[in-house]
Design a protein around this motif. Structure first.
Motif, PDB file in Angstrom:
ATOM      1  N   ALA A  30       0.734  -1.362   0.011  1.00 15.11           N
ATOM      2  CA  ALA A  30       0.009   0.041   0.023  1.00 15.11           C
ATOM      3  C   ALA A  30       0.901   1.290   0.049  1.00 15.11           C
ATOM      4  CB  ALA A  30      -0.897  -0.017   1.122  1.00 15.11           C
ATOM      5  N   CYS A  31       1.944   1.308   0.778  1.00 19.36           N
ATOM      6  CA  CYS A  31       2.764   2.453   0.931  1.00 19.36           C
ATOM      7  C   CYS A  31       3.656   2.520  -0.461  1.00 19.36           C
ATOM      8  CB  CYS A  31       3.811   2.178   1.861  1.00 19.36           C
ATOM      9  SG  CYS A  31       3.098   2.388   3.541  1.00 19.36           S
ATOM     10  N   THR A  34       1.028   3.967  -3.049  1.00 16.82           N
ATOM     11  CA  THR A  34       0.626   5.481  -2.633  1.00 16.82           C
ATOM     12  C   THR A  34       1.874   6.298  -3.508  1.00 16.82           C
ATOM     13  OG1 THR A  34      -0.729   5.112  -0.995  1.00 16.82           O
ATOM     14  CG2 THR A  34       0.365   6.975  -0.922  1.00 16.82           C
ATOM     15  N   ASP A  35       3.224   5.919  -2.796  1.00 17.92           N
ATOM     16  CA  ASP A  35       4.243   6.572  -3.332  1.00 17.92           C
ATOM     17  C   ASP A  35       4.399   6.868  -4.802  1.00 17.92           C
ATOM     18  OD1 ASP A  35       4.703   7.305  -0.578  1.00 17.92           O
ATOM     19  OD2 ASP A  35       6.437   5.754  -0.255  1.00 17.92           O
ATOM     20  N   LEU A  36       4.316   5.573  -5.527  1.00 15.21           N
ATOM     21  CA  LEU A  36       4.511   5.496  -7.013  1.00 15.21           C
ATOM     22  C   LEU A  36       3.292   6.448  -7.755  1.00 15.21           C
ATOM     23  CD1 LEU A  36       5.522   2.063  -7.615  1.00 15.21           C
ATOM     24  CD2 LEU A  36       6.925   4.258  -8.221  1.00 15.21           C
ATOM     25  N   GLU A  37       2.071   6.212  -7.009  1.00 19.92           N
ATOM     26  CA  GLU A  37       1.109   6.862  -7.624  1.00 19.92           C
ATOM     27  C   GLU A  37       1.145   8.416  -7.618  1.00 19.92           C
ATOM     28  OE1 GLU A  37      -1.846   6.223  -9.623  1.00 19.92           O
ATOM     29  OE2 GLU A  37      -2.055   4.148  -9.349  1.00 19.92           O
ATOM     30  N   ALA A 122      12.586   2.995  -4.829  1.00 21.38           N
ATOM     31  CA  ALA A 122      13.895   2.576  -4.235  1.00 21.38           C
ATOM     32  C   ALA A 122      13.749   3.323  -2.968  1.00 21.38           C
ATOM     33  CB  ALA A 122      15.131   2.915  -4.871  1.00 21.38           C
ATOM     34  N   ARG A 123      13.305   4.826  -2.940  1.00 18.11           N
ATOM     35  CA  ARG A 123      13.553   5.581  -1.429  1.00 18.11           C
ATOM     36  C   ARG A 123      12.074   4.955  -0.850  1.00 18.11           C
ATOM     37  NH1 ARG A 123      11.868  10.160  -3.678  1.00 18.11           N
ATOM     38  NH2 ARG A 123       9.763   9.927  -2.995  1.00 18.11           N
ATOM     39  N   SER A 124      11.126   4.676  -1.261  1.00 20.38           N
ATOM     40  CA  SER A 124       9.707   3.928  -0.744  1.00 20.38           C
ATOM     41  C   SER A 124      10.379   2.872   0.090  1.00 20.38           C
ATOM     42  CB  SER A 124       8.823   3.798  -1.540  1.00 20.38           C
ATOM     43  OG  SER A 124       7.511   3.293  -0.864  1.00 20.38           O
ATOM     44  N   VAL A 125      10.978   1.704  -0.681  1.00 21.27           N
ATOM     45  CA  VAL A 125      11.510   0.461  -0.053  1.00 21.27           C
ATOM     46  C   VAL A 125      12.272   0.597   1.117  1.00 21.27           C
ATOM     47  CG1 VAL A 125      12.907  -1.331  -0.468  1.00 21.27           C
ATOM     48  CG2 VAL A 125      11.195  -0.814  -2.277  1.00 21.27           C
TER      49      VAL A 125
END
Length: 169
Positions: A30-31, A34-37, A122-125
């Protein structure tokens, strides 16, 4: 009324392990979604398709292979590639000398978009998965993930460690 243990239900410990894994995966995805969208207007599943095409020889894959490596149904890949094609990120071609199927081919615009999305992913991961973990916990998670994956998909780790289309983002 029937008791759970009559169905060979999960023990409290087994249920705790599985819930931790399952709920964590749901929250992480989900995170990432959200970040990519929000930052590049691209669903994670579409990023996955573009990433795999970027990594594939000739930046193209048979639609059937794309469905296989993304664990998707053919109809779902057809729909996704159709949407990516409308957006100008992918084009479909009949393979030269083989009219049995279609290729999904990454366009220049698709390459630009996936390269724009990659740092966001990558930042989100890092933020949502790797950041809260110690080095030891990362090692443990790697061993756990690789053990379960080897059980479910023998050979998947060999594929993932190569430089081919099987490498997931």
């Amino acid at each position: 009324m029937t008791r759970d243990d009559e169905y060979e239900w999960l023990s409290p410990e087994e249920l705790r392990v599985f819930r931790a894994f399952n709920r964590t995966w749901e929250a992480v995805t989900a995170c990432l979604d959200t970040d990519l969208e929000n930052e590049v207007g691209l669903p994670r599943s579409y990023f996955d398709i573009l990433w795999r095409l970027r990594r594939a020889p000739g930046q193209s894959l048979r639609m059937s292979r794309l469905a296989e490596i993304t664990h998707s149904k053919a109809s779902r890949i057809t729909h996704a590639v159709g949407r990516l094609e409308k957006a100008g990120l992918v084009r479909r071609e009949v393979p030269e000398g083989d009219r049995r199927g279609w290729l999904a081919v990454l366009t220049e615009e698709g390459l630009e978009r996936v390269e724009q999305a990659a740092p966001v992913y990558a930042r989100s991961v890092r933020e949502h998965v790797l950041g809260p973990l110690t080095a030891e916990m990362r090692d443990q998670l790697t061993v756990i993930g690789e053990t379960v994956l080897a059980h479910l998909e023998p050979g998947a780790l060999t594929e993932a460690n190569g430089k081919g289309e099987g490498t997931t983002p």
